[in-house]
Design a protein around this motif. Structure first.
Motif, PDB file in Angstrom:
ATOM      1  N   GLN A   1       0.677  -1.128   0.094  1.00 25.58           N
ATOM      2  CA  GLN A   1      -0.113  -0.073   0.317  1.00 25.58           C
ATOM      3  C   GLN A   1       0.243   1.328   0.264  1.00 25.58           C
ATOM      4  N   TYR A   2       2.006   1.086   0.424  1.00 20.35           N
ATOM      5  CA  TYR A   2       3.239   2.568   0.338  1.00 20.35           C
ATOM      6  C   TYR A   2       3.275   2.437  -0.551  1.00 20.35           C
ATOM      7  N   LYS A   3       3.412   1.338  -1.347  1.00 19.52           N
ATOM      8  CA  LYS A   3       4.175   1.269  -2.330  1.00 19.52           C
ATOM      9  C   LYS A   3       3.456   1.953  -3.834  1.00 19.52           C
ATOM     10  N   GLU A   4       2.038   1.700  -3.712  1.00 21.45           N
ATOM     11  CA  GLU A   4       1.062   2.485  -4.427  1.00 21.45           C
ATOM     12  C   GLU A   4       0.911   3.804  -4.349  1.00 21.45           C
ATOM     13  N   LEU A   5       0.939   3.968  -3.045  1.00 17.28           N
ATOM     14  CA  LEU A   5       1.285   5.179  -2.939  1.00 17.28           C
ATOM     15  C   LEU A   5       2.118   5.933  -3.054  1.00 17.28           C
ATOM     16  N   LEU A   6       3.362   5.639  -3.399  1.00 15.16           N
ATOM     17  CA  LEU A   6       4.860   6.014  -3.642  1.00 15.16           C
ATOM     18  C   LEU A   6       4.236   6.175  -5.190  1.00 15.16           C
ATOM     19  N   ARG A   7       4.153   5.755  -5.520  1.00 15.10           N
ATOM     20  CA  ARG A   7       3.728   5.624  -7.055  1.00 15.10           C
ATOM     21  C   ARG A   7       3.701   6.283  -7.649  1.00 15.10           C
ATOM     22  N   MET A   8       2.436   7.126  -7.276  1.00 10.41           N
ATOM     23  CA  MET A   8       1.529   8.359  -7.393  1.00 10.41           C
ATOM     24  C   MET A   8       1.909   9.566  -6.848  1.00 10.41           C
ATOM     25  N   PHE A   9       2.987   9.401  -6.782  1.00  9.56           N
ATOM     26  CA  PHE A   9       3.896  10.878  -5.991  1.00  9.56           C
ATOM     27  C   PHE A   9       4.609  11.409  -7.188  1.00  9.56           C
ATOM     28  N   PRO A  10       4.740  12.519  -7.127  1.00 15.56           N
ATOM     29  CA  PRO A  10       5.622  12.976  -8.368  1.00 15.56           C
ATOM     30  C   PRO A  10       7.308  12.945  -8.055  1.00 15.56           C
ATOM     31  N   ILE A  11       7.491  12.042  -8.909  1.00 17.97           N
ATOM     32  CA  ILE A  11       9.033  12.023  -9.255  1.00 17.97           C
ATOM     33  C   ILE A  11      10.175  13.616  -9.042  1.00 17.97           C
ATOM     34  N   LYS A  12       9.512  14.637  -9.495  1.00 16.90           N
ATOM     35  CA  LYS A  12      10.165  15.214  -9.096  1.00 16.90           C
ATOM     36  C   LYS A  12      10.719  16.200  -8.299  1.00 16.90           C
ATOM     37  N   TYR A  13       9.851  15.795  -6.483  1.00 15.37           N
ATOM     38  CA  TYR A  13       9.192  15.992  -4.825  1.00 15.37           C
ATOM     39  C   TYR A  13       9.999  14.658  -4.254  1.00 15.37           C
ATOM     40  N   LEU A  14      10.646  13.781  -5.106  1.00 16.57           N
ATOM     41  CA  LEU A  14      11.466  13.161  -4.122  1.00 16.57           C
ATOM     42  C   LEU A  14      12.168  13.529  -3.089  1.00 16.57           C
ATOM     43  N   ASP A  15      13.454  14.556  -3.469  1.00 14.40           N
ATOM     44  CA  ASP A  15      13.804  15.265  -2.368  1.00 14.40           C
ATOM     45  C   ASP A  15      13.319  15.236  -1.171  1.00 14.40           C
ATOM     46  N   LYS A  16      12.496  16.123  -1.605  1.00 19.08           N
ATOM     47  CA  LYS A  16      11.233  16.329  -0.098  1.00 19.08           C
ATOM     48  C   LYS A  16      10.473  16.030   0.053  1.00 19.08           C
ATOM     49  N   LEU A  17      10.352  14.657   0.163  1.00 21.21           N
ATOM     50  CA  LEU A  17       9.043  13.412   0.553  1.00 21.21           C
ATOM     51  C   LEU A  17      10.530  12.348   1.922  1.00 21.21           C
ATOM     52  N   GLU A  18      11.897  12.733   1.094  1.00 21.45           N
ATOM     53  CA  GLU A  18      12.872  11.766   1.472  1.00 21.45           C
ATOM     54  C   GLU A  18      13.154  12.588   2.705  1.00 21.45           C
ATOM     55  N   LYS A  19      13.351  13.919   3.067  1.00 21.31           N
ATOM     56  CA  LYS A  19      13.746  14.848   3.069  1.00 21.31           C
ATOM     57  C   LYS A  19      12.577  15.284   5.132  1.00 21.31           C
ATOM     58  N   ALA A  20      11.703  15.219   4.338  1.00 23.95           N
ATOM     59  CA  ALA A  20       9.827  15.266   6.103  1.00 23.95           C
ATOM     60  C   ALA A  20      10.200  13.666   6.555  1.00 23.95           C
ATOM     61  N   MET A  21      10.443  12.591   5.536  1.00 20.70           N
ATOM     62  CA  MET A  21      11.235  11.063   6.215  1.00 20.70           C
ATOM     63  C   MET A  21      12.010  11.130   7.188  1.00 20.70           C
ATOM     64  N   GLY A  22      13.300  12.490   7.348  1.00 21.61           N
ATOM     65  CA  GLY A  22      14.069  12.360   7.815  1.00 21.61           C
ATOM     66  C   GLY A  22      15.126  11.311   7.586  1.00 21.61           C
TER      67      GLY A  22
END
Length: 57
Positions: free
Chosen positions: A36-57
């Motif tokens: 389910q987490y992977k499914e959400l991640l597939r809908m996440f815009p790739i160009k903002y992955l660094d922003k998601l990584e920072k938010a996750m610590g």
């Protein structure tokens, strides 16, 4: 079944959210399976992955 139904609701909310809301949902929702987490991640815009990584610590 109820868990899957609530995941469908999470997925719809995630799909409609802007990038910051997507990050908030992804980092705060609990109880999802790895798939389910992977499914959400597939809908996440790739160009903002660094922003998601920072938010996750």
């Amino acid at each position: 079944m109820e868990n899957n139904q609530s995941f469908e609701q999470i997925k719809e909310k995630f799909k409609a959210a802007d990038v910051d809301e997507k990050i908030e949902i992804y980092t705060t929702v609990r109880g999802l399976t790895v798939e389910q987490y992977k499914e959400l991640l597939r809908m996440f815009p790739i160009k903002y992955l660094d922003k998601l990584e920072k938010a996750m610590g």
